[in-house]
Design an enzyme around this catalytic site. Structure first.
Site, mmCIF file in Angstrom:
data_model
loop_
_atom_site.group_PDB
_atom_site.id
_atom_site.type_symbol
_atom_site.label_atom_id
_atom_site.label_comp_id
_atom_site.label_asym_id
_atom_site.label_seq_id
_atom_site.Cartn_x
_atom_site.Cartn_y
_atom_site.Cartn_z
ATOM 1 C CE LYS A 187 -4.396 -36.282 74.927
ATOM 2 N NZ LYS A 187 -3.184 -36.274 74.327
ATOM 3 C CD GLU A 261 -5.185 -50.744 68.208
ATOM 4 O OE1 GLU A 261 -3.970 -51.342 69.480
ATOM 5 O OE2 GLU A 261 -4.990 -50.027 68.056
ATOM 6 C CB CYS A 295 -0.242 -50.949 68.229
ATOM 7 S SG CYS A 295 -1.584 -51.106 66.556
ATOM 8 C CD GLU A 396 4.178 -51.643 71.759
ATOM 9 O OE1 GLU A 396 3.064 -51.227 72.990
ATOM 10 O OE2 GLU A 396 3.035 -51.787 71.197
HETATM 11 P P1 NDP Z 1 0.409 -43.158 75.301
HETATM 12 O O1 NDP Z 1 -0.906 -44.463 76.204
HETATM 13 O O2 NDP Z 1 0.829 -42.795 76.997
HETATM 14 O O3 NDP Z 1 -0.318 -42.068 74.716
HETATM 15 C C1 NDP Z 1 -1.318 -42.284 73.854
HETATM 16 C C2 NDP Z 1 -2.929 -41.231 74.500
HETATM 17 O O4 NDP Z 1 -3.423 -40.876 75.854
HETATM 18 C C3 NDP Z 1 -2.130 -39.961 74.222
HETATM 19 O O5 NDP Z 1 -2.760 -38.988 73.363
HETATM 20 C C4 NDP Z 1 -1.480 -39.052 75.325
HETATM 21 O O6 NDP Z 1 -1.207 -37.940 75.366
HETATM 22 C C5 NDP Z 1 -2.927 -39.912 76.234
HETATM 23 N N1 NDP Z 1 -1.981 -39.858 77.958
HETATM 24 C C6 NDP Z 1 -0.995 -40.000 78.190
HETATM 25 N N2 NDP Z 1 -1.072 -40.036 79.672
HETATM 26 C C7 NDP Z 1 -2.617 -39.739 79.574
HETATM 27 C C8 NDP Z 1 -3.226 -39.825 80.678
HETATM 28 N N3 NDP Z 1 -3.085 -40.479 82.597
HETATM 29 N N4 NDP Z 1 -4.716 -40.429 80.979
HETATM 30 C C9 NDP Z 1 -5.396 -39.889 79.418
HETATM 31 N N5 NDP Z 1 -4.267 -40.231 78.222
HETATM 32 C C10 NDP Z 1 -3.038 -39.714 78.580
HETATM 33 O O7 NDP Z 1 1.928 -43.362 74.865
HETATM 34 P P2 NDP Z 1 2.454 -42.728 73.984
HETATM 35 O O8 NDP Z 1 2.292 -41.492 72.778
HETATM 36 O O9 NDP Z 1 4.116 -41.841 75.203
HETATM 37 O O10 NDP Z 1 3.777 -44.075 73.701
HETATM 38 C C11 NDP Z 1 4.272 -44.920 74.817
HETATM 39 C C12 NDP Z 1 4.305 -46.322 74.172
HETATM 40 O O11 NDP Z 1 2.852 -46.554 74.630
HETATM 41 C C13 NDP Z 1 5.000 -46.573 72.723
HETATM 42 O O12 NDP Z 1 6.169 -46.604 73.290
HETATM 43 C C14 NDP Z 1 4.026 -48.078 72.501
HETATM 44 O O13 NDP Z 1 4.742 -48.841 73.229
HETATM 45 C C15 NDP Z 1 2.592 -47.964 72.853
HETATM 46 N N6 NDP Z 1 1.965 -46.719 72.053
HETATM 47 C C16 NDP Z 1 1.198 -47.383 71.529
HETATM 48 C C17 NDP Z 1 0.660 -47.223 70.505
HETATM 49 C C18 NDP Z 1 -0.505 -48.483 69.764
HETATM 50 O O14 NDP Z 1 -1.184 -48.466 68.918
HETATM 51 N N7 NDP Z 1 -0.952 -49.376 70.136
HETATM 52 C C19 NDP Z 1 0.502 -45.886 70.073
HETATM 53 C C20 NDP Z 1 1.184 -44.927 70.889
HETATM 54 C C21 NDP Z 1 2.076 -45.587 71.513
HETATM 55 P P3 NDP Z 1 0.093 -37.010 75.297
HETATM 56 O O15 NDP Z 1 0.678 -37.128 74.037
HETATM 57 O O16 NDP Z 1 0.070 -35.525 75.762
HETATM 58 O O17 NDP Z 1 1.118 -38.101 75.677
#
Ligand code: NDP
Length: 493
Positions: A187, A261, A295, A396
């Site tokens: 996904k 991660e 990240c 973050e």
């Molecule tokens: P999220 O953790 O919200 O999303 C990552 C993935 O998880 C997306 O595919 C998202 O879907 C999905 N998701 C959301 N809710 C659920 C759930 N309850 N169960 C399972 N999967 C779910 O990250 P965001 O993209 O919203 O970013 C928010 C913050 O996360 C950033 O500001 C940053 O701080 C951090 N982040 C960290 C990353 C890293 O590489 N470590 C990468 C991205 C974000 P959907 O996209 O539809 O919400």
């Protein structure tokens, strides 16, 4: 293809369906969501809005594919397919890079560079496919008893991806799945679904059987349905710590294997004896690359007090020259952030920092004017006068915002660098070997980069300590996460 390529040449179908069982299919509900270009606000595509029923369909297909022709393929056959896939990904990289540039807003100058890493990752995992083996083990059982282990694919893997490096993430998540003979339901993030779909098509073209790699596009509820699905054996998640926690809870009832991660607040530490000509641009790149949406970004900069003022002056001057703008312009170094929501989140951290007494040395606002107003551009921002307890020093931000601190000694900076709930990346700049070793041993993080930052390689493990998650991606450890170990005892008497 060049920077002026019209969107229609890479997104030929404005209705983008999921890819399940080797076919592009709409959502069962028929619903769609929009994905837009964060540099311009322009609509890119209406994407199938997958939900629980679609997840169920994809998991069933992935389960069936586990016992199909895929299960009978020899490691060398899987390897040959993966090598073909590596070639195809490279041949089609201009298109994949353009999709990510349009969807994420990352400049072409950055997405084009991803070709080298994607090819290297796929070839590395292709190599691993023929290296999987169990062991013959000594045992002290009475009589003549042989014991050995078998390594078996863990089964159906769910990959739930973030938006900050879409095609790189698709490749990274698929490599170990294909090498070990697992199957995948992936996904992608709702903001950046396009390149994952194209990548899955290339998998089919390379000879990956139908149903082995599936892509369900959707919102967070699709991710939630996937992580709770009883027929998923393992979840590989990259994203926020909050969602990571939800996924671990959702996985518990059926004991799914989980690797997560997550976020970071990584320290980048510059000692007075460092090569400043290298450390200054590297400190800027560590936090501003990809508009700070990495990240392991080096968001907490510690500079030894005797060089602090000189270093900060040089860093501000260097960062002032960074070219922020149209991601399609080959000279652009930083594009917009991914969405309005993300921009607003970053700007609220910036406002809060000023309220708490931090002093902006550079930037500190949304970038405005012609070419910027329709997109979500944030100025590269550097804060001085930051104290360890301030919100921007702890949380973050995931945007182009740097917090700078001064320090005196090795022991002091080690303690302050570790005073965070995260532990993903870290940088150390020094010419002194003893200091480098002491820091490398003392920092509680999954990666320590000495006189460099953010180096990644398919053969070297990457992952987190503490709230930055667990499990390692890349390297031989990664393959182990996709295998079960079975002990076999044969009584020869
Ligand atoms: P999220 O953790 O919200 O999303 C990552 C993935 O998880 C997306 O595919 C998202 O879907 C999905 N998701 C959301 N809710 C659920 C759930 N309850 N169960 C399972 N999967 C779910 O990250 P965001 O993209 O919203 O970013 C928010 C913050 O996360 C950033 O500001 C940053 O701080 C951090 N982040 C960290 C990353 C890293 O590489 N470590 C990468 C991205 C974000 P959907 O996209 O539809 O919400």
């Amino acid at each position: 293809m060049n920077a002026n390529t019209p969107i229609t040449s890479v997104i030929t179908d404005r209705d983008q369906d999921m890819l399940i069982g080797g076919k592009r299919v709409p959502a069962v509900s028929g619903q769609r969501f929009e994905t837009r270009n964060p540099a311009t606000g322009e609509l890119l595509a209406n994407v199938a809005h997958g939900g629980a029923e679609d997840v169920d369909r994809a998991v069933k297909v992935a389960r069936e594919a586990l016992s199909g022709p895929w299960s009978r393929m020899k490691p060398a056959e899987r390897q040959a397919i993966m090598l073909r896939l590596a070639d195809l990904v490279e041949e089609n990289w201009d298109e994949l890079a353009m999709l990510d540039t349009l969807d994420l807003g990352a400049p072409l100058s950055r997405t084009r560079l991803g070709k080298v890493r994607a090819g290297a990752l796929l070839r590395y995992y292709a190599g691993q496919a023929t290296l999987i083996s169990g062991e013959t083990l000594a045992n002290s059982a009475p009589g003549d008893v042989l014991s050995h282990t078998l390594k078996e694919p863990i089964g159906v893997v769910a990959a739930i991806n973030p938006w900050n490096g879409p095609i790189g993430m698709s490749v990274w998540k698929s490599g170990p799945v294909l090498a070990t003979g697992c199957t995948l339901v992936m996904k992608p993030a709702e903001q950046t679904p396009l390149s994952a779909l194209r990548f899955a098509e290339l998998c089919l073209e390379a000879g990956v059987p139908d149903g082995v790699i599936n892509v369900v596009t959707g919102l967070g509820d699709a991710g939630a349905a996937l992580s709770a699905h009883p027929d998923v054996d393992k979840i590989a998640f990259t994203g926020s710590t909050g969602v990571g926690q939800k996924i671990i809870e959702a996985a518990a009832p059926t004991m799914k294997r989980v690797t997560v991660e997550l976020g970071g607040k990584s320290p980048n530490i510059v000692f007075a004896d460092a090569d400043l000509d290298k450390a200054v641009p590297a400190a800027a790149n560590a936090v501003f690359a990809n508009a700070g949406q990495i990240c392991s970004a080096g968001t907490r900069l510690f500079v030894q007090s005797s060089i602090h003022d000189e270093f900060m002056e040089r860093l501000v001057e260097h960062s002032r020259t960074i070219n922020v703008g149209d991601p399609l312009d080959p000279d652009t170094q930083i594009g917009p952030v991914v969405s309005k929501a993300q921009m607003d989140r970053i700007l609220s951290f910036i406002d809060g920092a000023q309220g708490e007494g931090a002093r902006p040395l550079l930037g500190g606002a949304r970038k405005a004017g012609a070419g910027y107003d329709d997109g979500f551009f944030v100025e590269p921002t550097i804060f001085g006068n930051v104290t360890d307890g301030m919100t921007i020093a702890r949380e973050e931000i995931f945007g182009p915002v740097l917090s700078a601190f001064s320090f005196e000694s090795v022991d002091e900076v080690l303690a302050r660098a570790n005073a965070t709930s995260f532990g993903l990346g870290s940088g150390v700049w020094t010419r002194d070997l003893a200091t480098a070793h002491k820091m490398a041993r003392g920092i509680k993080a999954g990666s320590v980069w000495v006189n460099c930052y953010q180096m990644l390689d398919p053969g070297v493990p990457f992952g987190g300590y503490k709230m930055s998650g667990f499990g390692r991606e890349s390297g031989p450890h990664h393959i182990e996460e996709y295998l079960e170990t079975k002990a076999v005892w044969i009584n020869l008497d």
